[in-house]
Design a protein around this motif. Structure first.
Motif, mmCIF file in Angstrom:
data_model
loop_
_atom_site.group_PDB
_atom_site.id
_atom_site.type_symbol
_atom_site.label_atom_id
_atom_site.label_comp_id
_atom_site.label_asym_id
_atom_site.label_seq_id
_atom_site.Cartn_x
_atom_site.Cartn_y
_atom_site.Cartn_z
ATOM 1 N N LEU B 241 0.834 -1.214 0.000
ATOM 2 C CA LEU B 241 0.000 0.000 0.000
ATOM 3 C C LEU B 241 0.869 1.265 0.000
ATOM 4 N N ALA B 242 2.028 1.157 0.643
ATOM 5 C CA ALA B 242 2.931 2.322 0.702
ATOM 6 C C ALA B 242 3.556 2.619 -0.658
ATOM 7 N N GLU B 243 3.478 1.650 -1.568
ATOM 8 C CA GLU B 243 4.111 1.815 -2.883
ATOM 9 C C GLU B 243 3.108 2.165 -3.986
ATOM 10 N N VAL B 244 1.847 2.388 -3.625
ATOM 11 C CA VAL B 244 0.847 2.722 -4.652
ATOM 12 C C VAL B 244 1.231 4.051 -5.305
ATOM 13 N N PRO B 245 1.266 4.091 -6.638
ATOM 14 C CA PRO B 245 1.612 5.359 -7.305
ATOM 15 C C PRO B 245 0.582 6.431 -6.997
ATOM 16 N N SER B 246 0.942 7.650 -7.247
ATOM 17 C CA SER B 246 -0.018 8.736 -7.054
ATOM 18 C C SER B 246 -0.355 9.360 -8.405
ATOM 19 N N PRO B 247 -1.461 10.071 -8.521
ATOM 20 C CA PRO B 247 -2.453 10.274 -7.484
ATOM 21 C C PRO B 247 -3.435 9.103 -7.409
ATOM 22 N N ILE B 248 -4.027 8.921 -6.243
ATOM 23 C CA ILE B 248 -5.102 7.943 -6.106
ATOM 24 C C ILE B 248 -6.409 8.648 -6.443
ATOM 25 N N LEU B 249 -7.218 7.998 -7.246
ATOM 26 C CA LEU B 249 -8.458 8.632 -7.693
ATOM 27 C C LEU B 249 -9.349 9.004 -6.508
ATOM 28 N N ASN B 250 -9.977 10.131 -6.637
ATOM 29 C CA ASN B 250 -10.881 10.625 -5.604
ATOM 30 C C ASN B 250 -12.058 11.244 -6.355
ATOM 31 N N ASP B 251 -13.063 10.428 -6.634
ATOM 32 C CA ASP B 251 -14.144 10.909 -7.496
ATOM 33 C C ASP B 251 -15.482 10.348 -7.029
ATOM 34 N N VAL B 252 -16.488 10.494 -7.875
ATOM 35 C CA VAL B 252 -17.846 10.110 -7.498
ATOM 36 C C VAL B 252 -17.965 8.603 -7.247
ATOM 37 N N GLU B 253 -17.046 7.815 -7.830
ATOM 38 C CA GLU B 253 -17.083 6.366 -7.587
ATOM 39 C C GLU B 253 -16.598 6.030 -6.179
ATOM 40 N N GLY B 254 -15.698 6.851 -5.650
ATOM 41 C CA GLY B 254 -15.198 6.590 -4.306
ATOM 42 C C GLY B 254 -14.059 7.536 -3.958
ATOM 43 N N SER B 255 -13.919 7.846 -2.678
ATOM 44 C CA SER B 255 -12.821 8.722 -2.250
ATOM 45 C C SER B 255 -11.509 7.945 -2.308
ATOM 46 N N SER B 256 -10.402 8.662 -2.274
ATOM 47 C CA SER B 256 -9.098 7.986 -2.296
ATOM 48 C C SER B 256 -8.925 7.123 -1.043
ATOM 49 N N GLU B 257 -9.438 7.616 0.097
ATOM 50 C CA GLU B 257 -9.324 6.828 1.334
ATOM 51 C C GLU B 257 -10.102 5.514 1.200
ATOM 52 N N TYR B 258 -11.287 5.613 0.626
ATOM 53 C CA TYR B 258 -12.107 4.406 0.477
ATOM 54 C C TYR B 258 -11.457 3.430 -0.506
ATOM 55 N N ARG B 259 -10.878 3.994 -1.566
ATOM 56 C CA ARG B 259 -10.205 3.125 -2.542
ATOM 57 C C ARG B 259 -9.063 2.349 -1.865
ATOM 58 N N LEU B 260 -8.302 3.030 -1.006
ATOM 59 C CA LEU B 260 -7.204 2.330 -0.323
ATOM 60 C C LEU B 260 -7.735 1.239 0.596
ATOM 61 N N PHE B 261 -8.859 1.513 1.231
ATOM 62 C CA PHE B 261 -9.502 0.498 2.087
ATOM 63 C C PHE B 261 -9.904 -0.718 1.249
ATOM 64 N N VAL B 262 -10.526 -0.431 0.075
ATOM 65 C CA VAL B 262 -10.950 -1.531 -0.806
ATOM 66 C C VAL B 262 -9.727 -2.284 -1.332
ATOM 67 N N LEU B 263 -8.688 -1.526 -1.675
ATOM 68 C CA LEU B 263 -7.469 -2.154 -2.197
ATOM 69 C C LEU B 263 -6.871 -3.114 -1.170
ATOM 70 N N GLN B 264 -6.843 -2.688 0.076
ATOM 71 C CA GLN B 264 -6.282 -3.548 1.121
ATOM 72 C C GLN B 264 -7.011 -4.899 1.154
ATOM 73 N N ASN B 265 -8.333 -4.832 1.092
ATOM 74 C CA ASN B 265 -9.113 -6.074 1.110
ATOM 75 C C ASN B 265 -8.896 -6.893 -0.165
ATOM 76 N N LEU B 266 -8.768 -6.189 -1.294
ATOM 77 C CA LEU B 266 -8.527 -6.903 -2.556
ATOM 78 C C LEU B 266 -7.191 -7.651 -2.511
ATOM 79 N N LEU B 267 -6.187 -6.997 -1.945
ATOM 80 C CA LEU B 267 -4.873 -7.649 -1.874
ATOM 81 C C LEU B 267 -4.926 -8.881 -0.970
#
Lengths: 156, 275
Positions: B241-267
């Motif tokens: 997670l510390a190596e995810v490139p930037s920027p992380i999307l922050n849009d109507v589909e989901g905030s960047s914080e939420y995306r990181l939360f989802v990514l953690q579970n996906l991994l």
């Protein structure tokens, strides 16, 4: 304005029509050929109301330019004649306002042609391409399953 | 219907296509190669795409192949995603691309169009990034074959007048264990919150993502973290997670914080699938 005169094979008839290159097939069949069964909805490939068949496969006619239609076998709802899926939609009341119905029927018609043994997941995958704002999804599912079943008996 | 007019060409050969492009470019017509033409229609409709010369590649034979040649699966860029799914010669590709748009739209969207498109999801490229595929590029300098990972940096880097015609994938990646997951905000159609494609080869897990950043990517740094077996699964995921490139999307589909939360579970799901 750049105009092209092209031949389109629609509903087993060759129709000669003059189009702009930027004309979608949806616009052309409705406004130039008078086939108004395919409905304009989102015009962005999302809703499926404009679905027709091209070479037997479902096609959102807003995602196709008229000039791309040359040499293809195009079928619109007007080209169907009391097919099993049309009968099934009536029998199972698979519509309310009816705006999405031609698109759903053309998609289901292709499904029956191409995947006569479609299982639940295939039906779901195909029908996710169309939106019914009246939410007649259960009735549509019942209709397509009924038509698939009848098609098997007709084929045997 | 588009508000602008353009010349429409249907070349039969690679050379003819390149020649048409060069000629139109000399005449200032902002030429565009198309195949499925879905982006020209959808983005052109809202003035986000424009051309005065559309060069439709769909009749070029080399772009319509799908066959094994000398240990490689060669897939033409003009093939629609539906045709590729129906053949199912590369299950990871089938699994990933079958979640793009919807079934009917995939009957018009082509492999090349998805990989080279303006839309930032471009999920069809993920399996090829994982499989170190080779891309066959055609342009004024002729036909060249290049490793995808060398010329894909947020997008496929093409010079003026070049287009993608084929993607070739080593057979050993075709049969490697894989997983592909698409998480949406809700329901089962629509744009992804995140799509992850992963395969395991030579004991190592490879991962590629779409929807996390405004470009699809494969990160060697994230993979190094995920494959560090000296750490616990939890620690490996935190390192990745510390190596995810930037920027992380922050849009109507989901905030960047939420995306990181989802990514953690996906991994967690990805690593669990390969254990």
């Amino acid at each position: 304005m750049k105009l092209h005169t092209i031949n389109l094979n629609i509903n087993d008839q060759v129709r000669t029509v003059t189009v702009r290159t930027g004309d979608t097939l949806l616009y052309t069949i409705r406004e130039k050929l008078g086939l108004t069964g395919a409905k304009p909805g989102c015009l962005n490939g999302d809703c499926g109301a404009c679905t027709i068949n091209v070479d037997g496969w479902p096609m959102k006619s807003c995602l196709m330019m008229a000039v791309e239609g040359q040499g293809k076998q195009i079928k619109t709802i007007e080209g169907l004649g009391n097919t099993l899926i049309q009968q099934a939609f009536v029998e199972h009341f698979a519509f309310q306002c009816g705006y999405c119905t031609p698109g759903f029927i053309m998609n289901c018609h292709s499904l029956i042609l191409k995947k006569p043994d479609a299982d639940d997941s295939t039906i779901k995958e195909w029908l996710e391409s169309n939106i019914c704002r009246c939410t007649s999804y259960i009735e549509i599912e019942t209709a397509v399953k009924s038509a698939l079943e009848k098609n098997k008996h007709h084929s045997n | 219907m588009l508000s602008f007019d353009f010349d429409y060409y249907r070349p039969k050969t690679l050379q003819e296509a390149v020649g048409l492009f060069q000629n139109a470019d000399r005449n200032g017509k902002k030429p565009m190669y198309i195949s499925g033409a879905t982006e020209l229609l959808t983005l052109g409709r809202i003035n986000l795409a424009f051309t005065e010369a559309a060069i439709d590649l769909k009749d070029i034979v080399e772009g319509n192949v799908m066959q094994f040649e000398q240990g490689y699966l060669v897939i033409g860029a003009n093939l629609t995603l539906t045709k590729i799914e129906e053949a199912n010669l590369f299950p990871l590709l089938t699994n990933t691309s079958s979640n793009i748009a919807d079934h009917t739209a995939r009957g018009k969207i082509t492999l090349g169009g998805n990989i080279c498109g303006q839309i930032f999801y471009r999920e069809a490229v993920l399996p090829f990034l994982l499989a170190d595929s080779q891309v066959v590029i055609v342009g004024p300098e002729g036909v060249t074959v290049k490793p995808l990972n060398e010329i894909f940096n947020e997008q496929l880097i093409l010079k003026k007048g070049e287009f993608l015609i084929q993607v070739a994938t080593d057979d050993r990646y075709i049969h490697a264990p894989f997983i592909s997951i698409k998480r949406r905000q809700q329901w089962e159609t629509g744009y992804p919150l995140i799509t992850v494609a992963a395969l395991k080869i030579d004991g190592e897990v490879r991962t590629a993502f779409s929807g996390l950043c405004p470009f699809p990517f494969r990160s060697k740094k994230m993979e190094a973290a995920l494959n560090n077996h000296e750490l616990s699964v939890k620690a490996r995921i935190q390192s990745a997670l510390a190596e995810v490139p930037s920027p992380i999307l922050n849009d109507v589909e989901g905030s960047s914080e939420y995306r990181l939360f989802v990514l953690q579970n996906l991994l967690e799901d990805v690593l669990g699938a390969f254990d």
